[in-house]
Scaffold this motif. Structure first.
Motif, PDB file in Angstrom:
ATOM      1  N   TYR A   1      10.194  -1.162  -8.475  1.00 21.37           N
ATOM      2  CA  TYR A   1      11.253  -1.907  -9.164  1.00 21.37           C
ATOM      3  C   TYR A   1      12.490  -1.023  -9.273  1.00 21.37           C
ATOM      4  N   PHE A   2      13.655  -1.668  -9.256  1.00 25.62           N
ATOM      5  CA  PHE A   2      14.948  -0.990  -9.440  1.00 25.62           C
ATOM      6  C   PHE A   2      15.707  -1.756 -10.518  1.00 25.62           C
ATOM      7  N   TYR A   3      16.096  -1.045 -11.567  1.00 24.32           N
ATOM      8  CA  TYR A   3      16.867  -1.671 -12.645  1.00 24.32           C
ATOM      9  C   TYR A   3      18.035  -0.777 -13.029  1.00 24.32           C
ATOM     10  N   PRO A   4      19.175  -1.396 -13.349  1.00 24.66           N
ATOM     11  CA  PRO A   4      20.300  -0.597 -13.822  1.00 24.66           C
ATOM     12  C   PRO A   4      20.071  -0.153 -15.265  1.00 24.66           C
TER      13      PRO A   4
ATOM     14  N   LEU B   1      10.708   2.545 -18.110  1.00 27.71           N
ATOM     15  CA  LEU B   1      10.736   1.426 -17.174  1.00 27.71           C
ATOM     16  C   LEU B   1       9.329   1.115 -16.667  1.00 27.71           C
ATOM     17  N   GLY B   2       8.583   2.139 -16.300  1.00 23.31           N
ATOM     18  CA  GLY B   2       7.222   1.937 -15.816  1.00 23.31           C
ATOM     19  C   GLY B   2       6.308   1.335 -16.863  1.00 23.31           C
TER      20      GLY B   2
ATOM     21  N   VAL C   1      23.396   3.683 -13.933  1.00 22.44           N
ATOM     22  CA  VAL C   1      22.498   4.446 -13.069  1.00 22.44           C
ATOM     23  C   VAL C   1      21.379   3.505 -12.631  1.00 22.44           C
ATOM     24  N   LEU C   2      21.094   3.503 -11.336  1.00 18.97           N
ATOM     25  CA  LEU C   2      19.997   2.691 -10.832  1.00 18.97           C
ATOM     26  C   LEU C   2      18.711   3.504 -10.956  1.00 18.97           C
ATOM     27  N   VAL C   3      17.790   3.001 -11.760  1.00 20.19           N
ATOM     28  CA  VAL C   3      16.529   3.701 -12.019  1.00 20.19           C
ATOM     29  C   VAL C   3      15.419   2.937 -11.294  1.00 20.19           C
ATOM     30  N   ASP C   4      14.570   3.689 -10.609  1.00 20.35           N
ATOM     31  CA  ASP C   4      13.452   3.063  -9.915  1.00 20.35           C
ATOM     32  C   ASP C   4      12.138   3.573 -10.466  1.00 20.35           C
TER      33      ASP C   4
END
Length: 134
Positions: free
Chosen positions: A7-10, A48-49, A80-83
């Motif tokens: 997944y990628f979220y700002p 996020l995870g 920032v794009l966090v994956d």
């Protein structure tokens, strides 16, 4: 249904002099912080995870991520794009025992048995140390 691998979220990093960097995921309505950018990014990735794994587990609908260029920012904020790589997160949530066969010299096996060494415990501790998990 096939689960999403990554997944990628700002995330919005907010900088205030003398304070930790605040990190907000506007699409998920969750936040964290970090003492510097590296710590903030690691905290963001961990959060996020955990959040997405929980949503998957609960069968919740996972919201679409806002495109990075559409995130509205204040002057002291950066997008920032966090994956997050979900297979490792999902596996970390599984805490069941897995049997492994190991080979070691007979003399070492005898010496360990004589001292009542718990082979599983020693192997787990050595693996955690090797993987920098402790």
């Amino acid at each position: 249904m096939k689960k999403v691998e990554r997944y990628f979220y700002p995330a919005v990093f907010t900088y205030v002099e003398g304070q930790e960097i605040a990190v907000d995921f506007p699409d998920l309505h969750v936040a964290t912080s970090g003492k510097d950018e590296e710590d903030a990014l690691l905290s963001a990735r961990e959060l996020l995870g955990v959040v997405l794994a929980g949503m998957e587990e609960d069968g919740e609908t996972i919201p679409q991520a806002t495109p990075l260029h559409e995130v509205v920012l204040e002057s002291n904020e950066r997008a920032v794009l966090v994956d997050v790589y979900m297979p490792s997160i999902r596996l970390a949530n599984i805490n069941r025992a897995v049997h492994r066969t190991v080979t070691l010299p007979a003399w070492l096996n005898s010496a360990a048995l004589e001292k009542n060494i718990n082979f599983s415990q020693v192997l787990q501790e050595a693996l955690k140390k090797q993987l920098n998990l402790c």
